[in-house]
Structures are given as structure tokens and as C-alpha cells.
Design an enzyme around this catalytic site. Structure first.
Site, PDB file in Angstrom:
ATOM      1  N   ASN A 150      25.111   3.814  26.472  1.00  0.00           N
ATOM      2  CA  ASN A 150      25.865   3.421  27.677  1.00  0.00           C
ATOM      3  C   ASN A 150      25.514   2.029  28.196  1.00  0.00           C
ATOM      4  O   ASN A 150      26.384   1.304  28.675  1.00  0.00           O
ATOM      5  CB  ASN A 150      25.725   4.488  28.772  1.00  0.00           C
ATOM      6  N   GLU A 248      13.821  10.087  29.357  1.00  0.00           N
ATOM      7  CA  GLU A 248      14.770   9.749  30.430  1.00  0.00           C
ATOM      8  C   GLU A 248      16.083  10.390  30.048  1.00  0.00           C
ATOM      9  O   GLU A 248      16.747   9.950  29.097  1.00  0.00           O
ATOM     10  CB  GLU A 248      14.940   8.222  30.523  1.00  0.00           C
ATOM     11  N   CYS A 282      23.935   6.628  33.770  1.00  0.00           N
ATOM     12  CA  CYS A 282      23.266   7.887  34.109  1.00  0.00           C
ATOM     13  C   CYS A 282      23.056   8.009  35.609  1.00  0.00           C
ATOM     14  O   CYS A 282      22.821   9.094  36.114  1.00  0.00           O
ATOM     15  CB  CYS A 282      21.931   7.952  33.375  1.00  0.00           C
ATOM     16  N   GLU A 467       9.423   5.150  33.729  1.00  0.00           N
ATOM     17  CA  GLU A 467       9.474   3.802  33.168  1.00  0.00           C
ATOM     18  C   GLU A 467       9.358   2.819  34.330  1.00  0.00           C
ATOM     19  O   GLU A 467       9.206   3.210  35.479  1.00  0.00           O
ATOM     20  CB  GLU A 467      10.794   3.616  32.416  1.00  0.00           C
TER      21      GLU A 467
HETATM   22  P1  NAD Z   1      22.091  11.198  22.814  1.00  0.00           P
HETATM   23  O1  NAD Z   1      20.995  12.070  23.285  1.00  0.00           O
HETATM   24  O2  NAD Z   1      23.183  11.791  22.033  1.00  0.00           O
HETATM   25  O3  NAD Z   1      21.534   9.983  21.943  1.00  0.00           O
HETATM   26  C1  NAD Z   1      20.533   9.103  22.428  1.00  0.00           C
HETATM   27  C2  NAD Z   1      19.793   8.522  21.251  1.00  0.00           C
HETATM   28  O4  NAD Z   1      19.079   9.561  20.607  1.00  0.00           O
HETATM   29  C3  NAD Z   1      20.697   7.914  20.186  1.00  0.00           C
HETATM   30  O5  NAD Z   1      20.080   6.768  19.653  1.00  0.00           O
HETATM   31  C4  NAD Z   1      20.774   9.018  19.153  1.00  0.00           C
HETATM   32  O6  NAD Z   1      21.070   8.560  17.860  1.00  0.00           O
HETATM   33  C5  NAD Z   1      19.366   9.577  19.224  1.00  0.00           C
HETATM   34  N1  NAD Z   1      19.203  10.948  18.729  1.00  0.00           N
HETATM   35  C6  NAD Z   1      20.124  11.930  18.624  1.00  0.00           C
HETATM   36  N2  NAD Z   1      19.569  13.042  18.082  1.00  0.00           N
HETATM   37  C7  NAD Z   1      18.268  12.764  17.870  1.00  0.00           C
HETATM   38  C8  NAD Z   1      17.165  13.501  17.364  1.00  0.00           C
HETATM   39  N3  NAD Z   1      17.287  14.763  16.956  1.00  0.00           N
HETATM   40  N4  NAD Z   1      15.967  12.899  17.301  1.00  0.00           N
HETATM   41  C9  NAD Z   1      15.802  11.634  17.743  1.00  0.00           C
HETATM   42  N5  NAD Z   1      16.810  10.877  18.209  1.00  0.00           N
HETATM   43  C10 NAD Z   1      18.029  11.437  18.291  1.00  0.00           C
HETATM   44  O7  NAD Z   1      22.647  10.483  24.137  1.00  0.00           O
HETATM   45  P2  NAD Z   1      23.881   9.481  24.242  1.00  0.00           P
HETATM   46  O8  NAD Z   1      25.127  10.293  24.129  1.00  0.00           O
HETATM   47  O9  NAD Z   1      23.650   8.320  23.378  1.00  0.00           O
HETATM   48  O10 NAD Z   1      23.702   8.958  25.747  1.00  0.00           O
HETATM   49  C11 NAD Z   1      24.221   9.611  26.863  1.00  0.00           C
HETATM   50  C12 NAD Z   1      23.146  10.402  27.572  1.00  0.00           C
HETATM   51  O11 NAD Z   1      22.066   9.552  27.921  1.00  0.00           O
HETATM   52  C13 NAD Z   1      23.639  10.984  28.884  1.00  0.00           C
HETATM   53  O12 NAD Z   1      23.161  12.303  28.994  1.00  0.00           O
HETATM   54  C14 NAD Z   1      22.996  10.105  29.926  1.00  0.00           C
HETATM   55  O13 NAD Z   1      22.806  10.692  31.192  1.00  0.00           O
HETATM   56  C15 NAD Z   1      21.702   9.774  29.280  1.00  0.00           C
HETATM   57  N6  NAD Z   1      21.101   8.576  29.855  1.00  0.00           N
HETATM   58  C16 NAD Z   1      19.982   8.716  30.631  1.00  0.00           C
HETATM   59  C17 NAD Z   1      19.401   7.606  31.218  1.00  0.00           C
HETATM   60  C18 NAD Z   1      18.169   7.723  32.069  1.00  0.00           C
HETATM   61  O14 NAD Z   1      17.578   6.702  32.388  1.00  0.00           O
HETATM   62  N7  NAD Z   1      17.751   8.914  32.452  1.00  0.00           N
HETATM   63  C19 NAD Z   1      19.957   6.337  31.003  1.00  0.00           C
HETATM   64  C20 NAD Z   1      21.099   6.243  30.207  1.00  0.00           C
HETATM   65  C21 NAD Z   1      21.662   7.364  29.627  1.00  0.00           C
END
Ligand code: NAD
Length: 486
Positions: A150, A248, A282, A467
Site C-alpha cells: 500500500n 505491524e 492501514c 517501530e
Molecule cells: P500481505 O500480508 O498479503 O503481504 C505482506 C507481505 O508479506 C508481502 O510482501 C507478501 O509477499 C508477504 N507474505 C505473504 N505471505 C507470506 C508468508 N507466508 N511469509 C512471509 N511473507 C509473506 O499484506 P498486503 O495485502 O500486502 O498488505 C495489506 C495489509 O497490510 C493490510 O492488512 C494492511 O492493514 C496491512 N498494513 C499494516 C500496516 C501497519 O503499519 N500496521 C501498514 C500497511 C499495511
């Protein structure tokens, strides 16, 4: 078609298996580059390089580390236009947002941690007449950084910069959905003279590359930002290996509007807090609670402003919202709008993808892109799925409330606890509510304003660890106490 490459041991290289994935432009629905479909062999190369680089990097004088990181920041800034275009093209966000937020913030992340590393101090504790303790905070070794789509380079650099600052070497994976700015960062690191192996960027799928990073026994800490379900999997793998973890995760953030707020300013800001980056931050507020005496007036003004937002080509200067990140994500968001209707909600505006309504600001270039109108829904129970589950798109709900206790109960009813905002002129109430809201951050009469020195993170299913500022610098170290007898 351009093939992006991994950045391993200082070089840009192809994945060992020579396999690639399509990289889509969400605004057009077309593939415009290919990214490495790397696997555990590529991760192993990256770990080998990071391990070899660690002894030198962790012993490099602080000033030298700082200067290299400053050069990386300068390098991103010099190539601002390229980074802005890539961040927008990969993610679908308006160019002007990438220029105002994502890329300047990536520059700031490197500058902030480059200067912080020189001022970081550890503690000492005297035991009068007996002895003295001092705390050594030592680099951990090879660490893993995994980030979402995002805010691609913004969040990627938010992890990498403190890890490098404290002397760790890094194996990092950007989201496979938005890889391009991470690739540009590899080029900048080479130009900036970052020693080889200090940062390694391995592109590919979460289940392959991400999982291989999390499982690797030589990677001692994982800093992850992404969805709650992915966070759970990572914790299940990493916790029994006793890795340091910072997670996060998702959010379902409340926006609490009291009747005594500054009306015009609140409506304006709450629109931004709801729909910035197509609602794909997020920290966006997706559940808006309004004190009942203000409800109708707020609803009318809010919906009028939302209807005036332009959904359009991210390249157009007047687009307020661009495309959502992928076809799958568009379908997920639309399915939640459908669910909201089934749960008894009334759609006050939006509710459809742009192809379904006459839009004169979407030109032919974008006719197959993934666009959704900003959507406002009312009439839902606070406890229904639409109000409990993370949608992560341009969809918000409006709910009236009568008392402070009631709104706190509804705000805290979700499993998440990332962020919140409170809009009131009653100072005592603002502090009272801030204290009781279950969230890692509470904004009062503002949104997304934050000093980089403050701790950042969520509670409950929004994550563990913090963080930002010293928190991130501490996370990327192991603390060792040394006690000397007098
Ligand atoms: P996601 O969890 O699908 O993917 C995030 C990352 O993790 C990607 O690089 C993905 O390839 C990797 N990943 C996926 N499966 C994995 C595994 N089994 N092991 C290790 N890595 C793996 O999330 P997304 O769809 O990319 O992002 C959206 C989500 O992120 C939303 O839920 C949003 O709220 C959250 N988000 C949180 C914050 C925060 O600061 N809390 C900030 C931004 C986004």
C-alpha cells in the site's frame, strides 16, 4: 518487456530458476514489467552475502554508516520523478500522492535513521558503592524485512533504514504486487556505494520468498508489515525459532466525531482520513461514529464532499483517487459492499466500480483499470461483518452514538487496535477518550500527523512490537548487560 532483478551481494541478478511473475499496472490492467519469481535458493544467496558482510558493516564507524545512508537518501531524492512514477504505476495511487507522501517519506526515513544512529545512546545503571551496569546494544546479525503494497517504498525503507543504521545486514522482500521502487532502491544503493551484501533485495511471492526468509535459521529477526493472517503464519513459524519479531498488521480504525467539533474542518479532514490512497492506508478511519445531534448535518456535508472526489487516471493532476491495487483486491472490496447491503446497510454514495457509471474523467487509457467509487454506507449494526472486518479500500460506514461510553464500546468492539481519531473541542473529553481507546495511536483533531521519533504500532490483532524512533533502533539490537563490581 523489462525484467526487474534481485539485488544480491551488490549486484543486480536474475533469479536462479529464471522464472518471472507479471507486474500489473492497476490503472490500466496491463502487464508492464516482469519481476523475479525467486525461491529459497535466491534467499540462500542473499543470506550468504548478508552473513559475509555483517562483520565489516557492524564495525564500520558510525559516521561512515551515516554518510552512506545519507547518500542513499540523496540518491532517491535525485531520482524523485522516476520513483514517483514507479510508485504510482505499481500501486494505482495518484502521482501527486506519491510525490507528496511516499517518496519524500522514503527520503526522510533514510535521513532520520542516518542521523539517529549517531545520537543513539544506551543506558548505564549505578549501584552505589557496589558496582555499575552498562547496556551494550549490539547489532543482531542478518535480519529480514518484509513489506506490503500500500505504501511500497515508504514502508520498505521504514524497516530497512533502522536495521542498517544499527549495523545489521538485511535480506528484504517488497510486495510482489508493487516491486518497482524497491528495484530502483537497489540501483540507488549501488550508486551510493553501499558495501556489497549489506542490503539484499529478493523479489517474489510471499509463500515462497517471504516464507523462506522467515524460516531461515540464520535470519535472527523479522520485521513484518502486512495482513493479520500473514502475521499469524509468520509468528507460528518464527516464534518456535525464538526470532525477534515485529508485526505491524491490519486495522479497522474508528473515527469518533463529537457534536462540538470544528464542523467544516472535521468534515474535510475525515474525508481525507477515509479515502486517502483509495482507503488503502492501514491508518485510514473506516468506521465513522458521529454524536447523534450532529449526525444528519455531518452525513449531508460528508456525502456531498465525497461525491465531489474525482476517481481518475493516477496521472491526472485533478484525480483525488486512483485505482485500487489489483483485480483481486477490487473484487474483495466489491464483495464487502455487497455484504453491507445484505447486512441491511444503505449505500449513500459510491458502491460501484467506475466502469459501471458514467465517468468522463477516466480516459480510454484506464478503461480496464481497477477503479471503485468512494463509498459511504449507513444503517449497519456496529457488530456486523462489514463493521468488524478489514476491507482496506474506499469504503466507510457512518454510525450515530449517544454517549461517550457507547462510542468507546463500539470503537473497541473490533479485534484490531491500530489507529483512531477523535474530533472534539472538549479538552478533558479528548484526553479521556484517548486513554480508553484500544489503539496504538490516537489523533485528536488531526489525522496522519506524526513525528518520526514517536513509537508506532498496534495492539490486539494489529500487531506486536513498535517501530519508529528509538523503538526501531532498539528492536534491531540485542541488549547485553555488563555488570562490574566496584
Ligand atoms: P500481505 O500480508 O498479503 O503481504 C505482506 C507481505 O508479506 C508481502 O510482501 C507478501 O509477499 C508477504 N507474505 C505473504 N505471505 C507470506 C508468508 N507466508 N511469509 C512471509 N511473507 C509473506 O499484506 P498486503 O495485502 O500486502 O498488505 C495489506 C495489509 O497490510 C493490510 O492488512 C494492511 O492493514 C496491512 N498494513 C499494516 C500496516 C501497519 O503499519 N500496521 C501498514 C500497511 C499495511
Amino acid at each position: 518487456m523489462q525484467k526487474l532483478q534481485n539485488y544480491i551481494n551488490g549486484d543486480l541478478i536474475a533469479p536462479k530458476a529464471q522464472q518471472y511473475l507479471d507486474n500489473y499496472e492497476p490503472a490500466t490492467g496491463e502487464v508492464y514489467s516482469l519481476i523475479p519469481d525467486s525461491d529459497s535458493e535466491d534467499v540462500q544467496l542473499a543470506v550468504d552475502a548478508a552473513k559475509a558482510a555483517f562483520p565489516t558493516w557492524s564495525n564500520t564507524p558510525l559516521e561512515e554508516r551515516m554518510l552512506i545512508m545519507m547518500r542513499i537518501a540523496d540518491g532517491i531524492e535525485k531520482r524523485m520523478d522516476e520513483f514517483v512514477a514507479a510508485e504510482s504505476k505499481d500501486n494505482g495511487k495518484p502521482l501527486k500522492l506519491a510525490r507528496a507522501v511516499d517518496i519524500p517519506r522514503a527520503v526522510s526515513n533514510f535521513r532520520f535513521y542516518a542521523s539517529a544512529l549517531q545520537h543513539f545512546a544506551s543506558e548505564s545503571h549505578a549501584m552505589p558503592g557496589v558496582g555499575i551496569n552498562y547496556t551494550l546494544r549490539q547489532a543482531i546479525g542478518v535480519v529480514g524485512c518484509i513489506s506490503p503494497w500500500n505504501l511500497p517504498i515508504y514502508l520498505f525503507s521504514w524497516k530497512i533504514a533502522p536495521a542498517l543504521a544499527m549495523g545489521n545486514t538485511v535480506v528484504a522482500k517488497p510486495s510482489e504486487v508493487t516491486p518497482y521502487t524497491a528495484y530502483l532502491l537497489s540501483e540507488v544503493c549501488i550508486e551510493a556505494g553501499l558495501p556489497k551484501g549489506v542490503l539484499n533485495i529478493v523479489h517474489g511471492l510471499g509463500g515462497k520468498v517471504g516464507q523462506a526468509i522467515v524460516e531461515h535459521p540464520e535470519i535472527k529477526a523479522i520485521s513484518f508489515t502486512g495482513g493479520t493472517e500473514t502475521g499469524k503464519r509468520i509468528a507460528a513459524t518464527a516464534a518456535p525459532m525464538f526470532k525477534k519479531l515485529s508485526l505491524e498488521l491490519g486495522g479497522k480504525n474508528p473515527t469518533v466525531v463529537f457534536a462540538d467539533c470544528d464542523f467544516e474542518e472535521t468534515v474535510k479532514q475525515v474525508v481525507t482520513a477515509s479515502f486517502a490512497n483509495q482507503g488503502e492506508i492501514c491508518l485510514c478511519g473506516s468506521r465513522i461514529f458521529i454524536e447523534r445531534p450532529l449526525y444528519d448535518k455531518f452525513k449531508e456535508a460528508f456525502v456531498e464532499r465525497v461525491k465531489a472526489l474525482k476517481v481518475g487516471d493516477p496521472n491526472d493532476a485533478d484525480s483525488n483517487l486512483g485505482a485500487v491495487v489489483s483485480k483481486q483486491h477490487k473484487e474483495k472490496i466489491l464483495s464487502y459492499i455487497q455484504l453491507a447491503k445484505e447486512e441491511g446497510g444503505t449505500v449513500l454514495c459510491g458502491g460501484v466500480e467506475t466502469q459501471d457509471f458514467a465517468s468522463d474523467n477516466l480516459n480510454t487509457r484506464c478503461k480496464n483499470g481497477y477503479f471503485i467509487q468512494p463509498t459511504v454506507i449507513e444503517g449497519l449494526h456496529y457488530n456486523c461483518r462489514t463493521n468488524q472486518e478489514e476491507i482496506f479500500g474506499p469504503v466507510v460506514t457512518l454510525t450515530p452514538f449517544d454517549t461517550e461510553e457507547e462510542v468507546l464500546m463500539m470503537a473497541n468492539s473490533v479485534k484490531y487496535g491500530l489507529a483512531s481519531s477523535v474530533w472534539t473541542n472538549d479538552l478533558k473529553r479528548a484526553h479521556r477518550v484517548a486513554e480508553k481507546i484500544e489503539a496504538g495511536i490516537v489523533w485528536i483533531n488531526c489525522w496522519l500527523l506524526r513525528d518520526l521519533r514517536t513509537p508506532f504500532g498496534g495492539v490486539k490483532a494489529s500487531g506486536v512490537g513498535r517501530e519508529g524512533g528509538w523503538e526501531a533502533l532498539r528492536f534491531f539490537t540485542e541488549a547485553k548487560n555488563v555488570c562490574i563490581k566496584q
